[in-house]
Design an enzyme around this catalytic site. Structure first.
Site, PDB file in Angstrom:
ATOM      1  N   THR A  50      13.502   7.345  11.845  1.00 57.89           N
ATOM      2  CA  THR A  50      12.345   7.919  12.538  1.00 57.89           C
ATOM      3  C   THR A  50      11.507   6.738  13.031  1.00 57.89           C
ATOM      4  O   THR A  50      11.879   5.576  12.825  1.00 57.89           O
ATOM      5  CB  THR A  50      11.497   8.764  11.570  1.00 57.89           C
ATOM      6  OG1 THR A  50      11.064   7.889  10.500  1.00 57.89           O
ATOM      7  CG2 THR A  50      12.270   9.924  10.997  1.00 57.89           C
ATOM      8  N   VAL A 102       2.447   2.002  -3.485  1.00 64.67           N
ATOM      9  CA  VAL A 102       1.457   2.524  -4.439  1.00 64.67           C
ATOM     10  C   VAL A 102       1.040   3.947  -4.063  1.00 64.67           C
ATOM     11  O   VAL A 102       0.847   4.803  -4.936  1.00 64.67           O
ATOM     12  CB  VAL A 102       0.234   1.583  -4.528  1.00 64.67           C
ATOM     13  CG1 VAL A 102      -0.866   2.214  -5.388  1.00 64.67           C
ATOM     14  CG2 VAL A 102       0.643   0.233  -5.109  1.00 64.67           C
ATOM     15  N   VAL A 128      15.464   6.993   6.696  1.00 67.04           N
ATOM     16  CA  VAL A 128      15.770   7.833   7.866  1.00 67.04           C
ATOM     17  C   VAL A 128      15.320   7.178   9.173  1.00 67.04           C
ATOM     18  O   VAL A 128      14.223   6.594   9.251  1.00 67.04           O
ATOM     19  CB  VAL A 128      15.058   9.198   7.709  1.00 67.04           C
ATOM     20  CG1 VAL A 128      15.429  10.122   8.866  1.00 67.04           C
ATOM     21  CG2 VAL A 128      15.437   9.849   6.381  1.00 67.04           C
ATOM     22  N   ALA A 153       0.842  -1.204   0.000  1.00 65.35           N
ATOM     23  CA  ALA A 153       0.000   0.000   0.000  1.00 65.35           C
ATOM     24  C   ALA A 153       0.873   1.248   0.000  1.00 65.35           C
ATOM     25  O   ALA A 153       0.572   2.247  -0.677  1.00 65.35           O
ATOM     26  CB  ALA A 153      -0.911  -0.014   1.227  1.00 65.35           C
ATOM     27  N   TYR A 154       1.964   1.192   0.763  1.00 69.16           N
ATOM     28  CA  TYR A 154       2.849   2.351   0.892  1.00 69.16           C
ATOM     29  C   TYR A 154       3.461   2.710  -0.466  1.00 69.16           C
ATOM     30  O   TYR A 154       3.442   3.876  -0.884  1.00 69.16           O
ATOM     31  CB  TYR A 154       3.938   2.053   1.928  1.00 69.16           C
ATOM     32  CG  TYR A 154       4.870   3.203   2.183  1.00 69.16           C
ATOM     33  CD1 TYR A 154       4.507   4.242   3.038  1.00 69.16           C
ATOM     34  CD2 TYR A 154       6.125   3.262   1.577  1.00 69.16           C
ATOM     35  CE1 TYR A 154       5.361   5.309   3.276  1.00 69.16           C
ATOM     36  CE2 TYR A 154       6.983   4.316   1.810  1.00 69.16           C
ATOM     37  CZ  TYR A 154       6.603   5.338   2.664  1.00 69.16           C
ATOM     38  OH  TYR A 154       7.450   6.401   2.895  1.00 69.16           O
TER      39      TYR A 154
HETATM   40  P1  NDP Z   1       6.885   9.298  11.318  1.00 68.75           P
HETATM   41  O1  NDP Z   1       6.042   8.073  11.434  1.00 68.75           O
HETATM   42  O2  NDP Z   1       8.029   9.492  12.231  1.00 68.75           O
HETATM   43  O3  NDP Z   1       5.960  10.594  11.388  1.00 68.75           O
HETATM   44  C1  NDP Z   1       4.805  10.659  10.604  1.00 68.75           C
HETATM   45  C2  NDP Z   1       4.119  11.962  10.880  1.00 68.75           C
HETATM   46  O4  NDP Z   1       2.933  12.023  10.080  1.00 68.75           O
HETATM   47  C3  NDP Z   1       3.680  12.118  12.340  1.00 68.75           C
HETATM   48  O5  NDP Z   1       3.853  13.455  12.721  1.00 68.75           O
HETATM   49  C4  NDP Z   1       2.210  11.747  12.263  1.00 68.75           C
HETATM   50  O6  NDP Z   1       1.408  12.328  13.281  1.00 68.75           O
HETATM   51  C5  NDP Z   1       1.852  12.358  10.930  1.00 68.75           C
HETATM   52  N1  NDP Z   1       0.563  11.881  10.438  1.00 68.75           N
HETATM   53  C6  NDP Z   1       0.155  10.629  10.204  1.00 68.75           C
HETATM   54  N2  NDP Z   1      -1.118  10.633   9.800  1.00 68.75           N
HETATM   55  C7  NDP Z   1      -1.528  11.928   9.786  1.00 68.75           C
HETATM   56  C8  NDP Z   1      -2.729  12.563   9.444  1.00 68.75           C
HETATM   57  N3  NDP Z   1      -3.829  11.882   9.080  1.00 68.75           N
HETATM   58  N4  NDP Z   1      -2.797  13.914   9.536  1.00 68.75           N
HETATM   59  C9  NDP Z   1      -1.722  14.637   9.920  1.00 68.75           C
HETATM   60  N5  NDP Z   1      -0.545  14.071  10.272  1.00 68.75           N
HETATM   61  C10 NDP Z   1      -0.462  12.736  10.190  1.00 68.75           C
HETATM   62  O7  NDP Z   1       7.372   9.296   9.794  1.00 68.75           O
HETATM   63  P2  NDP Z   1       8.587  10.056   9.082  1.00 68.75           P
HETATM   64  O8  NDP Z   1       8.877  11.324   9.759  1.00 68.75           O
HETATM   65  O9  NDP Z   1       9.655   9.071   8.856  1.00 68.75           O
HETATM   66  O10 NDP Z   1       7.928  10.308   7.635  1.00 68.75           O
HETATM   67  C11 NDP Z   1       7.560  11.602   7.167  1.00 68.75           C
HETATM   68  C12 NDP Z   1       7.343  11.499   5.670  1.00 68.75           C
HETATM   69  O11 NDP Z   1       8.548  11.036   5.052  1.00 68.75           O
HETATM   70  C13 NDP Z   1       6.254  10.495   5.271  1.00 68.75           C
HETATM   71  O12 NDP Z   1       5.516  11.004   4.204  1.00 68.75           O
HETATM   72  C14 NDP Z   1       7.066   9.286   4.832  1.00 68.75           C
HETATM   73  O13 NDP Z   1       6.357   8.472   3.915  1.00 68.75           O
HETATM   74  C15 NDP Z   1       8.274   9.945   4.202  1.00 68.75           C
HETATM   75  N6  NDP Z   1       9.439   9.100   4.102  1.00 68.75           N
HETATM   76  C16 NDP Z   1      10.047   8.605   5.217  1.00 68.75           C
HETATM   77  C17 NDP Z   1      11.168   7.800   5.093  1.00 68.75           C
HETATM   78  C18 NDP Z   1      11.898   7.244   6.271  1.00 68.75           C
HETATM   79  O14 NDP Z   1      12.844   6.449   6.070  1.00 68.75           O
HETATM   80  N7  NDP Z   1      11.559   7.619   7.509  1.00 68.75           N
HETATM   81  C19 NDP Z   1      11.693   7.416   3.757  1.00 68.75           C
HETATM   82  C20 NDP Z   1      10.985   8.022   2.655  1.00 68.75           C
HETATM   83  C21 NDP Z   1       9.902   8.821   2.840  1.00 68.75           C
HETATM   84  P3  NDP Z   1       1.087  11.580  14.693  1.00 68.75           P
HETATM   85  O15 NDP Z   1       2.246  11.867  15.581  1.00 68.75           O
HETATM   86  O16 NDP Z   1      -0.179  12.232  15.127  1.00 68.75           O
HETATM   87  O17 NDP Z   1       0.924  10.121  14.371  1.00 68.75           O
END
Ligand code: NDP
Length: 255
Positions: free
Chosen positions: A214, A182, A212, A179-180
């Site tokens: 996280t 896509v 990263v 899912a991710y």
């Molecule tokens: P985290 O899981 O650490 O953080 C995700 C963030 O998104 C949190 O602040 C979470 O809020 C928020 N979130 C989730 N759902 C919603 C929503 N419905 N409305 C508002 N905020 C929401 O992920 P990352 O920081 O690692 O990822 C950030 C972005 O980077 C994402 O788009 C991810 O796909 C992308 N990415 C990350 C990679 C990685 O290796 N980490 C690699 C490539 C891309 P809450 O605290 O409330 O859950």
């Protein structure tokens, strides 16, 4: 009112979103840190930043934020659609929820906030190398890669993924069992469509932060959060530049 450029970042309670806010503020931008829960307000306060509630999956939340910004006469120079989820498992519910945040969420927020984006402003979608077109099989891949792809057709294709998974036929249709992946393939296609439609007024680009450390990336990931966020910030901080591209560390990467 302020002369500083203004950035709004979604999903900034933690991880890359939070660090992106910190780095953009370090570069002198006015930063609006948004989160779906109150925890983001505490994070923003620690950084001395403004905070707004925003759940990208909820129409009412997006509408309410848009109205608050409009009343506050806010103009956005940068919108960073960072909010994202990566769920365990694979079934129609996981697909629906993942797309609703990672794809439709970014589209929902962009549509709502676009009237507030300045001439010459930039919309950035935080995407991923996992969203490479190669994970989808032809002829579906060709449809998603088509430079003439319309937004209506893209939404139809993304919705058909949910339907195909629910009916157990997604592999036959050419989709991967992720899912991710896509959701990010769709997000990248959306970037190309928006860039085409909004040129020359607003730039639209995709950024990959790399893998990263996280909550999402996990402890084994290659990059620390500062390095990952820098890949977003190097694009977000530019007042001029390309549109319709996909970038990691400021350098173009292929779709
Ligand atoms: P985290 O899981 O650490 O953080 C995700 C963030 O998104 C949190 O602040 C979470 O809020 C928020 N979130 C989730 N759902 C919603 C929503 N419905 N409305 C508002 N905020 C929401 O992920 P990352 O920081 O690692 O990822 C950030 C972005 O980077 C994402 O788009 C991810 O796909 C992308 N990415 C990350 C990679 C990685 O290796 N980490 C690699 C490539 C891309 P809450 O605290 O409330 O859950």
């Amino acid at each position: 009112m302020t002369d500083r450029r203004t950035a709004l970042v979604t999903g900034a309670s933690r991880g890359l979103g939070l660090e992106t806010c910190r780095q953009l503020a370090d570069r002198g931008l006015r930063v609006i840190l948004t989160s779906r829960h109150d925890d983001g307000a505490a994070a923003a306060k620690l950084l001395g930043l403004e905070h707004e509630l925003l759940d990208v999956s909820a129409d009412a939340s997006v509408r309410a934020l848009t109205e608050r910004l409009r009343v506050g006469d806010v103009t956005l120079d940068v919108l960073v659609n960072n909010a994202g989820i990566s769920m365990d498992g694979f079934d129609a519910r996981v697909v629906r929820e993942t797309l609703d945040v990672n794809f439709f969420g970014a589209m929902r927020v962009t549509d709502a906030l676009l009237p507030l984006v300045s001439e010459g402003g930039q919309i950035l979608m935080v995407s991923s190398g996992m969203g490479e077109l190669a994970c989808v099989r032809p002829p579906l891949r060709d449809k998603l890669a088509d430079p003439e792809l319309s937004r209506v057709e893209l939404v139809r294709l993304m919705s058909s993924f949910v339907e195909d998974v629910a009916r157990g036929r997604h592999e036959a249709a050419g989709w991967p069992s992720s899912a991710y992946s896509v959701s990010k393939v769709g997000l990248n296609a959306l970037v190309r469509i928006l860039a085409r439609d909004l040129a020359p007024h607003v730039r639209v680009n995709a950024v990959c932060p790399g893998w990263v450390r996280t909550d999402m990336g996990g402890p084994s990931a290659e990059r620390d959060v500062a390095t990952g966020a820098a890949s977003i910030v190097v694009m977000a901080a530019t007042a001029e530049g390309p549109t319709g591209g996909f970038f990691r560390d400021g350098r173009p990467v292929s779709w």
